[in-house]
Design a protein around this motif. Sequence first.
Motif, PDB file in Angstrom:
ATOM      1  N   LYS A  68      46.983  40.723  27.953  1.00 12.51           N
ATOM      2  CA  LYS A  68      46.059  41.662  28.589  1.00 12.51           C
ATOM      3  C   LYS A  68      46.007  41.458  30.109  1.00 12.51           C
ATOM      4  O   LYS A  68      45.932  42.419  30.873  1.00 12.51           O
ATOM      5  N   GLN A  71      48.606  43.504  32.357  1.00  8.71           N
ATOM      6  CA  GLN A  71      48.733  44.963  32.311  1.00  8.71           C
ATOM      7  C   GLN A  71      48.546  45.612  33.665  1.00  8.71           C
ATOM      8  O   GLN A  71      47.874  45.086  34.541  1.00  8.71           O
ATOM      9  N   GLY A  75      46.935  49.083  28.613  1.00  9.37           N
ATOM     10  CA  GLY A  75      47.727  48.694  27.455  1.00  9.37           C
ATOM     11  C   GLY A  75      49.206  48.484  27.703  1.00  9.37           C
ATOM     12  O   GLY A  75      49.959  48.207  26.770  1.00  9.37           O
ATOM     13  N   LEU A  76      49.641  48.571  28.965  1.00  9.80           N
ATOM     14  CA  LEU A  76      51.064  48.430  29.294  1.00  9.80           C
ATOM     15  C   LEU A  76      51.261  47.365  30.372  1.00  9.80           C
ATOM     16  O   LEU A  76      50.425  47.208  31.271  1.00  9.80           O
ATOM     17  N   PRO A 113      58.377  51.679  28.694  1.00 13.92           N
ATOM     18  CA  PRO A 113      57.131  50.945  28.886  1.00 13.92           C
ATOM     19  C   PRO A 113      57.070  49.766  27.915  1.00 13.92           C
ATOM     20  O   PRO A 113      57.628  49.827  26.815  1.00 13.92           O
ATOM     21  N   PRO A 115      54.402  47.476  25.956  1.00 17.05           N
ATOM     22  CA  PRO A 115      52.988  47.340  25.600  1.00 17.05           C
ATOM     23  C   PRO A 115      52.481  45.903  25.640  1.00 17.05           C
ATOM     24  O   PRO A 115      53.245  44.945  25.452  1.00 17.05           O
ATOM     25  N   VAL A 116      51.168  45.764  25.876  1.00 16.34           N
ATOM     26  CA  VAL A 116      50.496  44.476  25.764  1.00 16.34           C
ATOM     27  C   VAL A 116      50.722  43.953  24.346  1.00 16.34           C
ATOM     28  O   VAL A 116      50.821  44.719  23.391  1.00 16.34           O
ATOM     29  N   ASP A 117      50.833  42.641  24.204  1.00 22.74           N
ATOM     30  CA  ASP A 117      51.107  41.919  22.950  1.00 22.74           C
ATOM     31  C   ASP A 117      52.563  42.001  22.509  1.00 22.74           C
ATOM     32  O   ASP A 117      52.915  41.506  21.448  1.00 22.74           O
ATOM     33  N   THR A 118      53.418  42.584  23.331  1.00 23.73           N
ATOM     34  CA  THR A 118      54.847  42.620  23.045  1.00 23.73           C
ATOM     35  C   THR A 118      55.495  41.310  23.493  1.00 23.73           C
ATOM     36  O   THR A 118      55.172  40.793  24.556  1.00 23.73           O
TER      37      THR A 118
END
Length: 194
Positions: A68, A71, A75-76, A113, A115-118
């Motif tokens: 988080k 970002q 969310g990215l 893009p 994403p967060v948590d990737t």
Amino acid sequence: MSPRNTSPRPPEGAVAPVRHPEAPAPGELLGPHYDECFGCGGGQEHGLHLAARAGEGVTVTAEFTVRKAHQGAPGLAHGGVLATALDETLGSLNWLLRTIAVTGRLETDYLLPVPVDTVLHLDAQVTGVVGRKIYSTATGRIGGPDGPVAVRADALFIEVKVDHFIEHGRPEEIQAAMADPDQLRRVRAFEVNP
């Protein structure tokens, strides 16, 4: 006087990179070059904590999880954070050459893009060497080493001596780093570069 060639792509006549005989073995975790490094160090709460491993030849692989705190858009991953991950991975290649080098130029392409948590899977390789110039390339993939390419970069690193950091760094951090036995061991490993 002609302008300096700062292209991150090796020019004609660049020599193939040679893995140093004392480089870490393929599969070996490289560890941070400095605990307070935003890219690889454990001392930065919101750092990338990027973990790189030596590959075959003059290649490395690395991973980092987009959190988080990384970002930009909701969310990215922030594009600068992705560029940092590529730069850190490319810089890890210098462990295999047993040389100290700094980023001279980094050209980054953003394709998807992230994403967060990737978990971003990165791989990098040195593509050529000319004198003090080290040319390399990297890709970052989503979902695994065979996932879609989200980011890629070409880079030019310039070999420097440890004095570069002593002359340009803040004295407090330089003194703290040189008092750290692990940091001193890492620096000494690069002092004699045949």
